[in-house]
Design an enzyme around this catalytic site. Sequence first.
Site, PDB file in Angstrom:
ATOM      1  N   ARG A  70       0.845  -1.189   0.000  1.00 18.13           N
ATOM      2  CA  ARG A  70       0.000   0.000   0.000  1.00 18.13           C
ATOM      3  C   ARG A  70       0.879   1.237   0.000  1.00 18.13           C
ATOM      4  NH1 ARG A  70      -2.080   1.111   4.256  1.00 18.13           N
ATOM      5  NH2 ARG A  70      -1.265  -0.533   5.591  1.00 18.13           N
ATOM      6  N   TYR A 211      -1.439  -3.613  -6.669  1.00 15.92           N
ATOM      7  CA  TYR A 211      -1.143  -4.416  -5.479  1.00 15.92           C
ATOM      8  C   TYR A 211      -2.154  -4.244  -4.344  1.00 15.92           C
ATOM      9  CZ  TYR A 211       1.888  -7.328  -2.649  1.00 15.92           C
ATOM     10  OH  TYR A 211       2.408  -8.372  -1.925  1.00 15.92           O
ATOM     11  N   LYS A 220      -9.404  -2.252   2.108  1.00 16.23           N
ATOM     12  CA  LYS A 220      -9.055  -1.068   2.899  1.00 16.23           C
ATOM     13  C   LYS A 220      -9.833   0.175   2.432  1.00 16.23           C
ATOM     14  CE  LYS A 220      -5.880  -3.396   5.158  1.00 16.23           C
ATOM     15  NZ  LYS A 220      -6.161  -3.873   6.521  1.00 16.23           N
ATOM     16  N   HIS A 240     -10.724  -1.846  12.053  1.00 18.94           N
ATOM     17  CA  HIS A 240      -9.601  -2.675  11.610  1.00 18.94           C
ATOM     18  C   HIS A 240      -9.368  -3.753  12.677  1.00 18.94           C
ATOM     19  CE1 HIS A 240      -5.123  -2.712  10.186  1.00 18.94           C
ATOM     20  NE2 HIS A 240      -5.834  -3.631   9.576  1.00 18.94           N
ATOM     21  N   SER A 262       0.263  -3.232  12.385  1.00 18.35           N
ATOM     22  CA  SER A 262       0.931  -4.294  11.635  1.00 18.35           C
ATOM     23  C   SER A 262       2.069  -4.903  12.459  1.00 18.35           C
ATOM     24  CB  SER A 262       1.461  -3.739  10.320  1.00 18.35           C
ATOM     25  OG  SER A 262       2.312  -2.657  10.574  1.00 18.35           O
ATOM     26  N   CYS A 264       1.992  -7.414  14.545  1.00 21.09           N
ATOM     27  CA  CYS A 264       1.657  -7.929  15.880  1.00 21.09           C
ATOM     28  C   CYS A 264       1.067  -9.330  15.810  1.00 21.09           C
ATOM     29  CB  CYS A 264       0.675  -6.999  16.581  1.00 21.09           C
ATOM     30  SG  CYS A 264       1.434  -5.462  17.132  1.00 21.09           S
ATOM     31  N   ASP A 287      -9.264  -9.329   9.754  1.00 18.78           N
ATOM     32  CA  ASP A 287      -8.807  -7.970   9.434  1.00 18.78           C
ATOM     33  C   ASP A 287      -9.819  -6.858   9.692  1.00 18.78           C
ATOM     34  OD1 ASP A 287      -6.683  -6.334   8.538  1.00 18.78           O
ATOM     35  OD2 ASP A 287      -7.593  -6.149   6.562  1.00 18.78           O
ATOM     36  N   ARG A 379       2.207 -12.113  -0.113  1.00 19.52           N
ATOM     37  CA  ARG A 379       0.865 -12.422   0.385  1.00 19.52           C
ATOM     38  C   ARG A 379       0.338 -13.758  -0.101  1.00 19.52           C
ATOM     39  NH1 ARG A 379      -1.504  -8.345   3.869  1.00 19.52           N
ATOM     40  NH2 ARG A 379       0.129  -6.763   3.887  1.00 19.52           N
TER      41      ARG A 379
END
Length: 595
Positions: A70, A211, A220, A240, A262, A264, A287, A379
Amino acid sequence: MNVTVKNKKLDSWIKEAAAMCQPDAIYVCDGTREEYDRMMSKLLASGSAISLTKRSNSYLFRSDPSDVARVEDRTFISTSSKEEAGPTNNWIAPAELKATMRGLYKGCMKGRTMYVIPFSMGPIGSPISKIGVEISDSPYVVVNMHIMTRVSSKVLALLDAGEDFIPCLHSIGAPLPPGQKDVPWPCAPMESKYISHFPEENLIWSYGSGYGGNALLGKKCLALRIASAMARREGWLAEHMLILRLTSPEGKQYHIAAAFPSACGKTNLAMMQPSVKGWKCECIGDDIAWMKVGGDGRLHAINPESGFFGVAPGTSYSTNPMAMDTIGKNVIFTNCALTDDGDAWWEGMTDDVPAHLIDWKGRDWTPESKADAAHPNARFTAHASQCPVICKDWEKPEGVPIDIFIFGGRRGSVVPLVYEAYSWEHGVFLGATAASETTSANIGAVGNLRRDPFAMKPFCGYHMGDYLHHWLAMGERLGSRAPRIFYVNWFRKNGDGKFLWPGFSDNSRVLKWMCERVDGKAGARETPIGLMPREEDLDLAGLSLTPPDMQELMSVNIAEWKAEIPDIEAHFATFGERLPERLKHQLQDLVKRLG
Ligand code: TSX
Ligand code: MN
């Protein structure tokens, strides 16, 4: 065009987009298996996809090296005034941004097919779901949207019957001149990439990137940035957050929604299998959570997605066995390495590193190579139904009632394993001040503290100060039926730099305490930062954690916490006049409790 579209708004938008982008053809998607296979055959033939012989119906894509994540710098919230977008968003005035982007969109689909992708975020027909239509010139986007969202002619039927939708326009920004051979991953240079949101008119325009969140616009862009703005106007929450169900040995269900920045291990927690005896954990989403107040006055959550777009590096049978079993077949891999026997591979997947690979850039790779074999943001895309521990109720149209909210971050020091908020307002304070130390997996110098309120910093589609007000207002509305709020840190280290808490399956011990708190069964002690379990309150049976380590893990060092205050003040100052007064009071109360 292969079908007639009866929805007037959709029909005229398709015509408008086609006139601007000038594609060679227009194709309306139906979401069927045949369509997926046809699309994938074309992608294989063109050299964009590689078939993985080791996994059935699975494919590897390699992006352009400049198009791997992103692009937050190129992401815009285009409200009529800059003030409305707030301090956490880039802003360009709608008229100016649209003029610039119309210039880019002009003729951008020449030589390509314009795909019209009707999709539902959330179960088709659920009162919490929303319909989107993505127009894209990327067949890679189409196959990913098939997995991540509900693409279906049923959605088109709802549109034909007059349902509204969120238009999501996407182009990779790479027209193909006649006779020119295409590249495997066409895209536009960084300076002409734009990921634009117009929350006042529920509109998304994305240009130049193929992407992830830049291109799969249901995720998102729609489900977080546009949905958060809609949720504020309409009185619900678009967050989120992962969603999971814990079931006690007695068969009582608890539903947890948790927000982490991110790196975690959010997907790992979403699919975690408890080490505590008799407890069961099932995944509902990893997510995004959309939550509405139900007839019972409680918050009910759905996962608006239908798949996992997970970070591959670090995913293994030891960190997330359920994810590994989810991706055994029918997977799209992006920017992973390729093994000699036709499988995907990434750093951290196996203890043994293969002797030879083709790396994510298509080059030969051996363990001696300096560069990573897989891109750190590589991914997997896999359907949620393939997860062995997907909850049977994951598609319930009314959602699941949330009992517990968890906020968290990655902190090597200062923050203990777990504490509970004294009140909803205190919980909102915990969410608002959530922070994580940056790791190599995300951008910024390693070890820097980054505030990421509610893990929404990159995803809130309006002023973050107003967002905090909205959370406070939701608490008032929910009253005694509001979920309890907790803060966790799985990542505290001892003086030797070793993690104090085993994490992973053992996090269930922390979740169990939370459930017992909800039921009024477990004790806690008051500390300046919140309510904490005493050693006897946590089920540590079978753990080899020494009492001194446990004490260190649970310690609240007053001096260290006092040292956090200026950083919280600076963070709050960024919200200016829009910072809720009640959060200033929460900070003052914390200062007082620290003495
Ligand atoms: O995902 C993680 N979780 C949540 C799991 C449900 N990770 C991986 C983070 C990177 C994305 C964790 N890493 C967790 C955790 O709870 N804890 C840690 C830190 C840690 C790492 C390794 C060990 C213990 C803790 N133990 C051994 O290596 C043996
Ligand atoms: Mn996310």
